[in-house]
Design a protein around this motif. Sequence first.
Motif, PDB file in Angstrom:
ATOM      1  N   GLY A 156       0.795  -1.223   0.000  1.00 27.21           N
ATOM      2  CA  GLY A 156       0.000   0.000   0.000  1.00 27.21           C
ATOM      3  C   GLY A 156       0.829   1.275   0.000  1.00 27.21           C
ATOM      4  N   CYS A 157       0.153   2.420  -0.011  1.00 26.69           N
ATOM      5  CA  CYS A 157       0.836   3.710  -0.076  1.00 26.69           C
ATOM      6  C   CYS A 157      -0.070   4.836   0.414  1.00 26.69           C
ATOM      7  N   ASP A 158       0.554   5.790   1.125  1.00 23.82           N
ATOM      8  CA  ASP A 158      -0.200   6.952   1.641  1.00 23.82           C
ATOM      9  C   ASP A 158       0.131   8.227   0.898  1.00 23.82           C
ATOM     10  N   ASN A 159       0.993   8.143  -0.136  1.00 23.13           N
ATOM     11  CA  ASN A 159       1.508   9.371  -0.756  1.00 23.13           C
ATOM     12  C   ASN A 159       0.482  10.110  -1.609  1.00 23.13           C
ATOM     13  N   ARG A 160      -0.470   9.380  -2.161  1.00 22.39           N
ATOM     14  CA  ARG A 160      -1.573   9.989  -2.901  1.00 22.39           C
ATOM     15  C   ARG A 160      -1.116  10.891  -4.052  1.00 22.39           C
ATOM     16  N   CYS A 161      -0.194  10.426  -4.878  1.00 27.80           N
ATOM     17  CA  CYS A 161       0.170  11.202  -6.063  1.00 27.80           C
ATOM     18  C   CYS A 161      -1.085  11.329  -6.930  1.00 27.80           C
ATOM     19  N   SER A 162      -1.259  12.485  -7.519  1.00 30.27           N
ATOM     20  CA  SER A 162      -2.547  12.812  -8.173  1.00 30.27           C
ATOM     21  C   SER A 162      -2.831  11.955  -9.398  1.00 30.27           C
ATOM     22  N   TYR A 163      -1.838  11.272  -9.953  1.00 35.11           N
ATOM     23  CA  TYR A 163      -2.031  10.475 -11.183  1.00 35.11           C
ATOM     24  C   TYR A 163      -2.137   8.979 -10.881  1.00 35.11           C
ATOM     25  N   CYS A 164      -2.079   8.593  -9.613  1.00 36.32           N
ATOM     26  CA  CYS A 164      -1.850   7.184  -9.294  1.00 36.32           C
ATOM     27  C   CYS A 164      -3.064   6.500  -8.650  1.00 36.32           C
ATOM     28  N   VAL A 165      -3.352   5.285  -9.105  1.00 39.38           N
ATOM     29  CA  VAL A 165      -4.483   4.523  -8.564  1.00 39.38           C
ATOM     30  C   VAL A 165      -4.063   3.567  -7.446  1.00 39.38           C
ATOM     31  N   ILE A 237      12.583   4.579  -3.928  1.00 43.29           N
ATOM     32  CA  ILE A 237      12.783   5.542  -2.833  1.00 43.29           C
ATOM     33  C   ILE A 237      12.417   6.921  -3.369  1.00 43.29           C
ATOM     34  N   ASN A 238      11.361   7.510  -2.841  1.00 45.65           N
ATOM     35  CA  ASN A 238      11.002   8.859  -3.291  1.00 45.65           C
ATOM     36  C   ASN A 238      11.975   9.869  -2.689  1.00 45.65           C
ATOM     37  N   PRO A 239      12.306  10.934  -3.447  1.00 44.10           N
ATOM     38  CA  PRO A 239      13.301  11.910  -2.961  1.00 44.10           C
ATOM     39  C   PRO A 239      13.005  12.440  -1.554  1.00 44.10           C
TER      40      PRO A 239
HETATM   41  S1  SF4 Z   1       3.089   6.838  -7.580  1.00 44.98           S
HETATM   42 FE1  SF4 Z   1       2.784   7.870  -5.602  1.00 44.98          FE
HETATM   43  S2  SF4 Z   1       0.803   7.155  -4.814  1.00 44.98           S
HETATM   44 FE2  SF4 Z   1       1.448   5.762  -6.467  1.00 44.98          FE
HETATM   45  S3  SF4 Z   1       2.481   4.080  -5.433  1.00 44.98           S
HETATM   46 FE3  SF4 Z   1       4.046   5.548  -6.050  1.00 44.98          FE
HETATM   47  S4  SF4 Z   1       4.332   6.921  -4.323  1.00 44.98           S
HETATM   48 FE4  SF4 Z   1       2.400   5.820  -4.002  1.00 44.98          FE
END
Ligand code: SF4
Length: 444
Positions: A156-165, A237-239
């Motif tokens: 899972g992920c909590d980052n909620r990028c606007s383009y991502c499902v 790894i996100n910046p």
């Molecule tokens: S693109 Fe953003 S919301 Fe989607 S999995 Fe990666 S970090 Fe999470």
Amino acid sequence: MSQKIAIISLGCPKNLVDSEQMVYSLQQAGYEMTTSIDLADAVVVNTCCFIDAAKSEAIENILELARMKEDPSTALRAIVVAGCMAQSCKEEIFAELPEVDGVVCCSALDRTVEAVREALEGKKPMIEGDLSAPPFECGRTLSNAEGYAYVKIGEGCDNRCSYCVIPSLRGPSRSRPMEYILSECRDLASKGIGELIVVAQDISKYGIDLTGKPQLVELLREMAKIEGVEWIRLHYINPDGLSDELIELIASEDKIVKYIDMPIQHISGRILADMNRHYTPEDVKEKVAKLRRIENMVIRTSLIVGFPGETEEEFEELCEFLREAKLDKVGAFPYSPQEGTPAAEMEGQIDEEVKLERAERIEYIQEDVMYERASGLEGKTLRLMCEGFDRIAEIWYGRSYAESPDIDGKIFFTDDAGVAAPGRFVNVVVDDAADGEPIGHTVE
Ligand code: SF4
């Protein structure tokens, strides 16, 4: 006689680990696994639907299986759809693909055996689980014998990028308990797996849900203590999660390869904000500069081109950044609007041709970097993970620390020293890299 099951694993390494858990569970339940689809009584298609191309690939595979099911010369009686597309389209799958006999969402990975059994019994199961449940802990049957394995440290992920499902398909970020991960790593090392590739949606967020603070550094320190592990590779790894402490550990711990996959997606401040990415262009440049202080550091990234509203100036800004930063490996993806995401509703959607043309321009910039890097290898001795022997080309192939499986190139070599074997580390002297593809020979 036990029924035979085959699995088709699509999408990312995280999905591959899920597939390996499915295989293990099915074997534990007494099913026989086969890689020959035409011998299988049932096939599980573990799908991806991150972008439209992935969805199409999944549907193509399902329709091909549907044709096989009609063919009396095959044993195929049931098609089970699993993974992200099952989670995303669970309600529509039976209506739009009546050939499908069972659906098991990625939230119900632990009930794959039940889905296969009921599908074979003709019960048309649609099994869904709790997206916020802890990640499924289960053994794995590795899908390759090439000496490496992915280690999925969370779901899972909590980052909620606007383009991502992904957050809507895989749920909130849930880390696996560290002791489970370490025992899995010890088990893999005891089976001769020398390279562990750490994956999750964003590994930098590991542990925050368990302890309130990031624990990736602690986890990696413990992984590095495991005997038999020679390479630890970091992906996703996100910046914003690349701390100075983590950079310091990458620099000082020999077992952590000097390679990082850090998706930056873009460099324009406006676009990063519209993507809801949690860092600025200055942050990216600062992280790249800090990583460049590590000798022979290889930086891989992924970019989205043609994001809504992307002007030629903003795209040129990205190109200029790449020319300066000389990132080693870059994957450029044309933006693919996904239903239910904020970005899909944004103004200024870009034409497909423009997106493709921009992706090509990125590839063109990166070619220079690739050639420059490859020619610098001539005469060097590299430590390679030997992956296998190409019977057609009659040559061995493998990867150095600078190549990750499936997404980066290979290094080809002749086994002059007679030491090559799949899954073994070997030393190779690079004789030639003129065309960007290094080739060499083994030495003791
Ligand atoms: S693109 Fe953003 S919301 Fe989607 S999995 Fe990666 S970090 Fe999470």
